[in-house]
Design an enzyme around this catalytic site. Sequence first.
Site, PDB file in Angstrom:
ATOM      1  CB  CYS A 165      -0.953  -0.013   1.185  1.00 19.62           C
ATOM      2  SG  CYS A 165      -1.984  -1.498   1.209  1.00 19.62           S
ATOM      3  CG  HIS A 305      -1.980   3.933   5.825  1.00 16.84           C
ATOM      4  ND1 HIS A 305      -1.910   3.840   4.453  1.00 16.84           N
ATOM      5  CD2 HIS A 305      -2.165   2.671   6.286  1.00 16.84           C
ATOM      6  CE1 HIS A 305      -2.034   2.574   4.085  1.00 16.84           C
ATOM      7  NE2 HIS A 305      -2.195   1.839   5.179  1.00 16.84           N
ATOM      8  CD  GLU A 316      -1.480   7.171   9.849  1.00 15.22           C
ATOM      9  OE1 GLU A 316      -1.026   7.941   8.978  1.00 15.22           O
ATOM     10  OE2 GLU A 316      -2.438   6.390   9.637  1.00 15.22           O
ATOM     11  CE  LYS A 337      -5.569   4.092   2.690  1.00 17.30           C
ATOM     12  NZ  LYS A 337      -4.585   5.148   2.997  1.00 17.30           N
ATOM     13  CG  HIS A 342      -6.475   0.723   1.610  1.00 18.51           C
ATOM     14  ND1 HIS A 342      -5.545   1.375   0.838  1.00 18.51           N
ATOM     15  CD2 HIS A 342      -5.768   0.045   2.553  1.00 18.51           C
ATOM     16  CE1 HIS A 342      -4.334   1.096   1.288  1.00 18.51           C
ATOM     17  NE2 HIS A 342      -4.446   0.302   2.333  1.00 18.51           N
ATOM     18  CG  PHE A 403      -0.372  -6.202   4.141  1.00 21.55           C
ATOM     19  CD1 PHE A 403      -0.834  -5.506   5.240  1.00 21.55           C
ATOM     20  CD2 PHE A 403      -1.271  -7.006   3.448  1.00 21.55           C
ATOM     21  CE1 PHE A 403      -2.157  -5.586   5.636  1.00 21.55           C
ATOM     22  CE2 PHE A 403      -2.600  -7.091   3.830  1.00 21.55           C
ATOM     23  CZ  PHE A 403      -3.046  -6.381   4.923  1.00 21.55           C
TER      24      PHE A 403
END
Length: 416
Positions: A165, A305, A316, A337, A342, A403
């Site tokens: 991502c 994010h 975060e 998002k 996403h 990831f």
Amino acid sequence: MRLRRVVVTGLGALTPIGNTLQAYWDGLSNGVSGAAPITQFDASKFKTQFACEVKNFDPTEFIDKKEARRMDRFTQFAIVTTDEAIKDAGLTKENINPDRVGVIWGTGIGGLHTFLHEVTSFAKGDGTPRFSPFFIPMMIGDISAGMISIRHGYRGPNFVTVSACASSTNAIADAFNYIRLGKADVIVSGGSEACVNEAAMGGFNSMKALSERNDDPATASRPFDLNRDGFVLGEGSGALILEDLDHALARGAKIYCEIVGCGLSADAYHMTAPHPEGLGASNVMRNALEDAEMKPEEIDYINVHGTSTPLGDPQEVKAIMTVFGDHAYNLNISSTKSMTGHLLGGAGAIETIASILAVNKGIIPPTINHFTDDPAFDPRLNLTFNKAQHKEVRAALSNTFGFGGHNASVIIKKYE
């Protein structure tokens, strides 16, 4: 050596809340949700039956029908948005040297539609291999950058970054570095993803990563909300034209903003879970600030994010508090998002664009779908809930995490 200054001179967007740059911004500033029941396949047996799909998209409106059939959906998205960005930037054969124009693109998964179609067709057959001769070139992630360069004749640096991502933010960072080191005058950058299909939905469902709020898809992406239950899968693309400042000025280009720094880091912790102390996230923001030679107090807005997962959102915010200290309370923070879902490898591109437009227009896009406060988040933080806010934004930071523990951040600044 003297590092060149890098500016953004063109933008393009194809998203679940708008199929052009202007439509995307209208969706962002008005708090529109792109989530709805899936239309690309029968999702009735899946735990999650909705996604943030690109709507009313016909590739043949932009690409020759024969060519479009030889492109996976993620490459079609890339072509459409780069065409828009190149036109927006006013790039022509007369004002560039094609040997000095590159393409650095990002995608996390690439041609999953093509892969799924070819393998399932083989599995349903009699065992005789009848694969398309375009199977491999349509499926591989790097083909997007290749097809953009072929379409426009750009012969400079050309490759695709893959870091889950964080992919398109990595692409922007690489483009930034190639230009400031003098390796190119102009680079087409950004990213695209098209994974709303059975394989992706089944895989993410089995990980328990996706929201299962099938009764109310439009409010399913709920970053920072107490009842968030996972991210909403999205698709689409964002494109940016990065350009050497002197080159842009020489051809009289309009300038959206200056890119002043990028940061990269790794969690080095877990395959899918974020570091519990937000270590990689705090490191990547510090790295970006150091690269930009900026103090935390000079940042006005962070596009986080913010995926709407129980673990990711708190880590975060913890990292933001670590890096920004008391200045965190002066920041606007939002997760777009909540509207777009996403976009995986395409997320960094459209979220950097959102940050650029926030700087340009003095409007902070909101974090929509906030209903219940989570005591995990300090109530003094301005998470820009539910409605856009007007604010002068001199500099903005955009975060993406992937990831494998990949982290990438970019800082953009009002051009002066």
